[in-house]
Motif scaffolding. Structure first.
Motif, PDB file in Angstrom:
ATOM      1  N   ALA A 187      -9.219   0.217   6.905  1.00 29.03           N
ATOM      2  CA  ALA A 187      -9.179   0.227   5.443  1.00 29.03           C
ATOM      3  C   ALA A 187      -8.068  -0.675   4.907  1.00 29.03           C
ATOM      4  CB  ALA A 187      -9.002   1.654   4.936  1.00 29.03           C
ATOM      5  N   LEU A 188      -6.912  -0.640   5.543  1.00 24.15           N
ATOM      6  CA  LEU A 188      -5.806  -1.485   5.104  1.00 24.15           C
ATOM      7  C   LEU A 188      -6.114  -2.963   5.314  1.00 24.15           C
ATOM      8  CD1 LEU A 188      -2.855   0.641   6.501  1.00 24.15           C
ATOM      9  CD2 LEU A 188      -3.336   0.228   4.073  1.00 24.15           C
ATOM     10  N   LEU A 189      -6.728  -3.294   6.430  1.00 21.94           N
ATOM     11  CA  LEU A 189      -7.108  -4.686   6.689  1.00 21.94           C
ATOM     12  C   LEU A 189      -8.125  -5.180   5.665  1.00 21.94           C
ATOM     13  CD1 LEU A 189      -7.306  -4.644  10.589  1.00 21.94           C
ATOM     14  CD2 LEU A 189      -5.666  -5.925   9.194  1.00 21.94           C
ATOM     15  N   LYS A 190      -8.887  -4.254   5.097  1.00 21.93           N
ATOM     16  CA  LYS A 190      -9.874  -4.607   4.078  1.00 21.93           C
ATOM     17  C   LYS A 190      -9.329  -4.447   2.661  1.00 21.93           C
ATOM     18  CE  LYS A 190     -14.038  -3.943   6.836  1.00 21.93           C
ATOM     19  NZ  LYS A 190     -14.685  -5.224   6.493  1.00 21.93           N
ATOM     20  N   GLY A 191      -8.023  -4.202   2.549  1.00 23.49           N
ATOM     21  CA  GLY A 191      -7.377  -4.253   1.248  1.00 23.49           C
ATOM     22  C   GLY A 191      -7.163  -2.947   0.518  1.00 23.49           C
ATOM     23  N   ALA A 192      -7.307  -1.801   1.181  1.00 27.47           N
ATOM     24  CA  ALA A 192      -7.029  -0.521   0.516  1.00 27.47           C
ATOM     25  C   ALA A 192      -5.577  -0.488   0.049  1.00 27.47           C
ATOM     26  CB  ALA A 192      -7.312   0.637   1.468  1.00 27.47           C
ATOM     27  N   GLN A 193      -5.369   0.019  -1.151  1.00 24.42           N
ATOM     28  CA  GLN A 193      -4.021   0.055  -1.709  1.00 24.42           C
ATOM     29  C   GLN A 193      -3.391   1.447  -1.696  1.00 24.42           C
ATOM     30  OE1 GLN A 193      -6.274  -1.949  -4.336  1.00 24.42           O
ATOM     31  NE2 GLN A 193      -4.868  -3.585  -4.843  1.00 24.42           N
ATOM     32  N   ILE A 194      -4.205   2.477  -1.577  1.00 24.30           N
ATOM     33  CA  ILE A 194      -3.687   3.838  -1.461  1.00 24.30           C
ATOM     34  C   ILE A 194      -4.471   4.551  -0.365  1.00 24.30           C
ATOM     35  CG2 ILE A 194      -3.277   6.045  -2.622  1.00 24.30           C
ATOM     36  CD1 ILE A 194      -3.312   4.547  -5.295  1.00 24.30           C
ATOM     37  N   LEU A 195      -3.754   5.165   0.556  1.00 24.55           N
ATOM     38  CA  LEU A 195      -4.361   6.017   1.570  1.00 24.55           C
ATOM     39  C   LEU A 195      -4.096   7.464   1.188  1.00 24.55           C
ATOM     40  CD1 LEU A 195      -3.252   4.258   4.900  1.00 24.55           C
ATOM     41  CD2 LEU A 195      -5.414   3.957   3.659  1.00 24.55           C
TER      42      LEU A 195
ATOM     43  N   GLU B  11       8.626  11.732   4.445  1.00 27.33           N
ATOM     44  CA  GLU B  11       7.923  10.818   5.341  1.00 27.33           C
ATOM     45  C   GLU B  11       7.417   9.560   4.639  1.00 27.33           C
ATOM     46  OE1 GLU B  11       6.303  14.071   8.642  1.00 27.33           O
ATOM     47  OE2 GLU B  11       4.940  13.352   7.074  1.00 27.33           O
ATOM     48  N   GLY B  12       7.559   9.529   3.317  1.00 31.54           N
ATOM     49  CA  GLY B  12       7.249   8.297   2.603  1.00 31.54           C
ATOM     50  C   GLY B  12       6.115   8.359   1.600  1.00 31.54           C
ATOM     51  N   ALA B  13       5.585   9.537   1.312  1.00 30.12           N
ATOM     52  CA  ALA B  13       4.508   9.634   0.323  1.00 30.12           C
ATOM     53  C   ALA B  13       5.018   9.219  -1.053  1.00 30.12           C
ATOM     54  CB  ALA B  13       3.956  11.053   0.273  1.00 30.12           C
ATOM     55  N   THR B  14       4.270   8.369  -1.725  1.00 28.08           N
ATOM     56  CA  THR B  14       4.583   7.999  -3.108  1.00 28.08           C
ATOM     57  C   THR B  14       4.026   9.037  -4.072  1.00 28.08           C
ATOM     58  OG1 THR B  14       4.528   5.641  -2.553  1.00 28.08           O
ATOM     59  CG2 THR B  14       4.288   6.217  -4.886  1.00 28.08           C
ATOM     60  N   PHE B  15       2.866   9.582  -3.736  1.00 23.55           N
ATOM     61  CA  PHE B  15       2.197  10.575  -4.579  1.00 23.55           C
ATOM     62  C   PHE B  15       1.868  11.810  -3.742  1.00 23.55           C
ATOM     63  CE2 PHE B  15       0.505   6.262  -5.418  1.00 23.55           C
ATOM     64  CZ  PHE B  15       1.070   6.010  -6.653  1.00 23.55           C
ATOM     65  N   ILE B  16       1.795  12.956  -4.416  1.00 26.43           N
ATOM     66  CA  ILE B  16       1.306  14.190  -3.809  1.00 26.43           C
ATOM     67  C   ILE B  16       0.079  14.625  -4.607  1.00 26.43           C
ATOM     68  CG2 ILE B  16       1.791  16.578  -3.172  1.00 26.43           C
ATOM     69  CD1 ILE B  16       3.541  14.584  -1.683  1.00 26.43           C
ATOM     70  N   ASP B  17      -1.062  14.767  -3.920  1.00 30.55           N
ATOM     71  CA  ASP B  17      -2.315  15.128  -4.577  1.00 30.55           C
ATOM     72  C   ASP B  17      -2.552  16.625  -4.402  1.00 30.55           C
ATOM     73  OD1 ASP B  17      -4.653  14.271  -6.021  1.00 30.55           O
ATOM     74  OD2 ASP B  17      -5.823  14.592  -4.197  1.00 30.55           O
ATOM     75  N   VAL B  18      -2.454  17.369  -5.495  1.00 33.23           N
ATOM     76  CA  VAL B  18      -2.554  18.826  -5.455  1.00 33.23           C
ATOM     77  C   VAL B  18      -3.944  19.254  -5.908  1.00 33.23           C
ATOM     78  CG1 VAL B  18      -1.501  20.992  -6.188  1.00 33.23           C
ATOM     79  CG2 VAL B  18      -0.107  18.908  -6.087  1.00 33.23           C
ATOM     80  N   GLY B  19      -4.615  20.021  -5.055  1.00 34.60           N
ATOM     81  CA  GLY B  19      -5.957  20.479  -5.381  1.00 34.60           C
ATOM     82  C   GLY B  19      -6.110  21.969  -5.223  1.00 34.60           C
TER      83      GLY B  19
ATOM     84  N   PRO C  28       0.815  -1.222   0.000  1.00 29.40           N
ATOM     85  CA  PRO C  28       0.000   0.000   0.000  1.00 29.40           C
ATOM     86  C   PRO C  28       0.847   1.270   0.000  1.00 29.40           C
ATOM     87  CG  PRO C  28      -0.905  -1.595   1.534  1.00 29.40           C
ATOM     88  CD  PRO C  28       0.427  -2.133   1.092  1.00 29.40           C
ATOM     89  N   ARG C  29       0.321   2.304  -0.607  1.00 36.78           N
ATOM     90  CA  ARG C  29       1.023   3.579  -0.774  1.00 36.78           C
ATOM     91  C   ARG C  29       0.248   4.697  -0.099  1.00 36.78           C
ATOM     92  NH1 ARG C  29       6.009   2.691  -3.616  1.00 36.78           N
ATOM     93  NH2 ARG C  29       5.749   0.649  -4.623  1.00 36.78           N
ATOM     94  N   VAL C  30       0.954   5.786   0.166  1.00 35.06           N
ATOM     95  CA  VAL C  30       0.317   6.980   0.719  1.00 35.06           C
ATOM     96  C   VAL C  30       0.341   8.089  -0.321  1.00 35.06           C
ATOM     97  CG1 VAL C  30       0.406   8.791   2.479  1.00 35.06           C
ATOM     98  CG2 VAL C  30       0.874   6.414   3.104  1.00 35.06           C
ATOM     99  N   MET C  31      -0.797   8.741  -0.481  1.00 36.57           N
ATOM    100  CA  MET C  31      -0.923   9.927  -1.327  1.00 36.57           C
ATOM    101  C   MET C  31      -1.099  11.116  -0.385  1.00 36.57           C
ATOM    102  SD  MET C  31      -3.806  10.750  -4.256  1.00 36.57           S
ATOM    103  CE  MET C  31      -2.961   9.837  -5.551  1.00 36.57           C
TER     104      MET C  31
END
Length: 278
Positions: free
Chosen positions: A246-254, A50-58, A15-18
């Motif tokens: 969410a992770l226990l239920k299989g979420a792949q991106i937080l 801190e380990g973010a794979t993606f940065i979501d800019v809005g 799993p990855r963090v955005m």
């Protein structure tokens, strides 16, 4: 599962963090925090470190009842910021939180890697063709109405089944346009009541039947702080609890405001699954 971001294959088996970066004055939690380029770049650096794979800019606040802004204003807020971020962090994978195809186009031309559309193409008829043209990963979220009207669109006979049906139709439509990298976001907090949000979370694993990576955006939302009788500022502990579920239920991106804490959740759940041979 993998997604292709600017020629880089991102493996979502881990799993990855955005990390969330709102360059708006009125977002529900961090609106107005990043008023200068230096503040924005410092926050991006912090999230990446801190380990973010993606940065979501809005640049368009989608909180319930948020003020509508013009396309020109959204472009003014976001395009130069994308350019400045990538000038300092050229390897950063930027996701653009927009439902407008012109904003998506401008940001992709500036070097962004992903489009995150709260409307899944419903609010701009040109969006899907734009994504097909650029062949970038596309995050489709479930929402009814608009940010201004979504609180009036909360009747479901079965929220989880209706969200699954919505995505099955959307995925078929997008696949027909030869798009491969599709990510689904069930849209917690969007056109859903507090009980509906928790019902959806409790059955989240059912969305894996859609065979698309699953992004969860729960961070500091009202489903956390209203249940706990607090506010967004004090909702980190509740957010962490829900990230764990969410992770226990299989979420792949937080999709998260607090990258360090989300990464800690991922590390702990990975160890639990490792010890169980999962």
């Amino acid at each position: 599962m993998t997604i292709n971001c600017k020629g880089q294959l991102i493996d979502l088996a881990r799993p990855r963090v955005m990390g969330i970066l709102n360059v708006t004055p009125d977002s529900f939690y961090d609106g107005g925090k990043y008023k200068s380029d230096s503040a924005v770049l410092a926050q991006v650096e912090k999230m990446l470190s801190e380990g973010a794979t993606f940065i979501d800019v809005g640049a368009y606040s989608s909180r319930p009842g948020a003020s509508h802004i013009s396309e020109e204003e959204e472009l003014k807020r976001i395009v130069k910021m994308v350019e400045r971020i990538l000038e300092k962090f050229p390897e950063a994978l930027l996701s653009i939180d927009t439902f407008r195809s012109k904003v998506a186009t401008a940001c992709l031309q500036a070097g962004a890697a992903i489009i995150n559309d709260i409307s899944a193409g419903n609010l701009d008829g040109n969006m899907l063709d734009t994504i097909a043209k650029f062949q970038v990963p596309y995050i489709m979220m479930h929402m009814r109405g608009t940010p201004q009207t979504m609180l009036e669109e909360t009747h479901y006979d079965n929220v989880t089944k209706e969200v699954c049906l919505y995505f099955s139709k959307k995925i078929a439509l997008v696949r027909a346009k030869k798009l491969n990298d599709i990510i689904i976001d069930p849209g917690f907090g969007f056109s859903k009541t507090l009980p509906q949000n928790y019902s959806l979370l409790s059955h989240l694993e059912l969305l894996h039947s859609l065979r698309a990576p699953l992004l969860v955006g729960i961070s500091r939302k009202s489903m956390v702080y209203k249940l706990l009788g607090t506010d967004p500022e004090n909702a980190l502990n509740g957010t962490t609890a829900l990230h764990t579920v969410a992770l226990l239920k299989g979420a792949q991106i937080l999709r998260a405001h607090d990258v360090k804490e989300a990464m800690e959740c991922i590390k702990i759940i990975a160890e639990i699954k490792n010890q169980n041979g999962i």
